[in-house]
Motif scaffolding. Sequence first.
Motif, short mmCIF file in Angstrom:
data_model
loop_
_atom_site.label_atom_id
_atom_site.label_comp_id
_atom_site.label_asym_id
_atom_site.label_seq_id
_atom_site.Cartn_x
_atom_site.Cartn_y
_atom_site.Cartn_z
N UNK A 1 0.84 -1.20 0.00
CA UNK A 1 0.00 0.00 0.00
C UNK A 1 0.87 1.25 0.00
N UNK A 2 0.45 2.23 -0.80
CA UNK A 2 1.13 3.52 -0.85
C UNK A 2 0.35 4.43 -1.77
N UNK A 3 0.34 5.71 -1.47
CA UNK A 3 -0.25 6.73 -2.34
C UNK A 3 -1.70 6.45 -2.68
N UNK B 1 -2.54 -3.21 -2.99
CA UNK B 1 -2.50 -4.45 -3.76
C UNK B 1 -2.50 -5.63 -2.80
N UNK B 2 -3.44 -6.51 -2.95
CA UNK B 2 -3.49 -7.75 -2.19
C UNK B 2 -2.94 -8.84 -3.09
N UNK B 3 -1.74 -9.29 -2.80
CA UNK B 3 -1.10 -10.27 -3.68
C UNK B 3 -1.72 -11.65 -3.56
N UNK C 1 -9.86 2.99 -2.50
CA UNK C 1 -10.94 2.08 -2.17
C UNK C 1 -11.70 1.52 -3.36
N UNK C 2 -11.43 2.03 -4.54
CA UNK C 2 -12.12 1.55 -5.74
C UNK C 2 -11.25 0.53 -6.47
N UNK C 3 -11.86 -0.59 -6.82
CA UNK C 3 -11.09 -1.66 -7.44
C UNK C 3 -10.63 -1.28 -8.84
N UNK C 4 -9.40 -1.68 -9.15
CA UNK C 4 -8.81 -1.43 -10.45
C UNK C 4 -8.84 -2.70 -11.28
N UNK C 5 -9.16 -2.57 -12.56
CA UNK C 5 -9.14 -3.71 -13.48
C UNK C 5 -7.77 -3.78 -14.12
N UNK C 6 -6.87 -4.55 -13.52
CA UNK C 6 -5.50 -4.66 -14.01
C UNK C 6 -5.26 -6.02 -14.64
N UNK C 7 -4.49 -6.03 -15.73
CA UNK C 7 -4.05 -7.29 -16.29
C UNK C 7 -2.95 -7.87 -15.40
N UNK D 1 -0.54 2.17 -20.00
CA UNK D 1 -1.84 1.61 -19.59
C UNK D 1 -2.04 1.73 -18.08
N UNK D 2 -0.97 1.51 -17.33
CA UNK D 2 -1.07 1.61 -15.87
C UNK D 2 -1.34 3.04 -15.45
N UNK D 3 -0.70 4.00 -16.07
CA UNK D 3 -0.96 5.41 -15.78
C UNK D 3 -2.42 5.76 -16.03
N UNK D 4 -2.99 5.23 -17.11
CA UNK D 4 -4.38 5.53 -17.43
C UNK D 4 -5.33 5.04 -16.34
N UNK D 5 -4.88 4.08 -15.54
CA UNK D 5 -5.75 3.51 -14.52
C UNK D 5 -5.51 4.06 -13.12
N UNK D 6 -4.33 4.65 -12.88
CA UNK D 6 -4.05 5.10 -11.51
C UNK D 6 -3.81 6.60 -11.39
#
Length: 246
Positions: free
Chosen positions: A142-144, A148-150, A159-165, A209-214
């Motif tokens: 966790x940060x910023x 991430x729950x591995x 608090x909002x879930x991210x749709x990550x590949x 792609x990651x920037x677009x999501x976070x």
Amino acid sequence: MSERRTPPPTTRILVVDDDPTVAEVVTGYLDRAGFAVEHAADGPDALLRAGERRPDLVVLDLMLPGLDGLEVCRRLRETGPVPVIMLTARGDEEDRITGLEVGADDYVTKPFSPRELVLRVESVLRRSQRAAGPSPVRTVLANAGLALDQATRRATRQGRELALTLREFDLLAHFLEHPGTAHTREALMRSVWGWDFGDLSTVTVHVRRLRAKIEQDPARPRLIQTVWGVGYRFDPGQCATQEAEA
């Protein structure tokens, strides 16, 4: 690349290519590497075979009759996670980037070395099997405002879930584990993808792609910053300023 290991005999690879010569070479090399290989010559047949028995990985040609590789990849992703390596005969970088953006884990440009393709298959399988394996000792990062729950492979932002590949998750986990550190694209490819060689645009596309999501404004990234002449740095110190300006 990491040391090669003989795959379990139940590891199934679906090769989708309408060129019989390419298909014969690819299936032959994968078979000799110890995989159980099945071949489909077009998009509809590939989806039918994958629906009947889900493969562990798909080697997918971009140009196919019936349905092209991009559409096949999209439909495969709709039914659940499956690693995809895309084959393309085109030299246009945009085609390769599009393949990554629809969810392909890697791509190989024709003409290619069959041995390199086998190494790519083994690398992608190792990453996917590691993700599906036992939970690591450290399960939460966790940060910023990111968490991430591995163990569950779930990621949230505020608090909002991210749709990550799979690759986006691993890339973000690497950034969270090394805040403030500047990483070259070569180092990220080794650490996140497990490759000692490959097209570095793969890293560039996944960072975008990651920037677009976070990021609040992906065009002006604050969390994943570009370090000119080096690569990228995750800077959680920018989060407070970013939120204050929201």
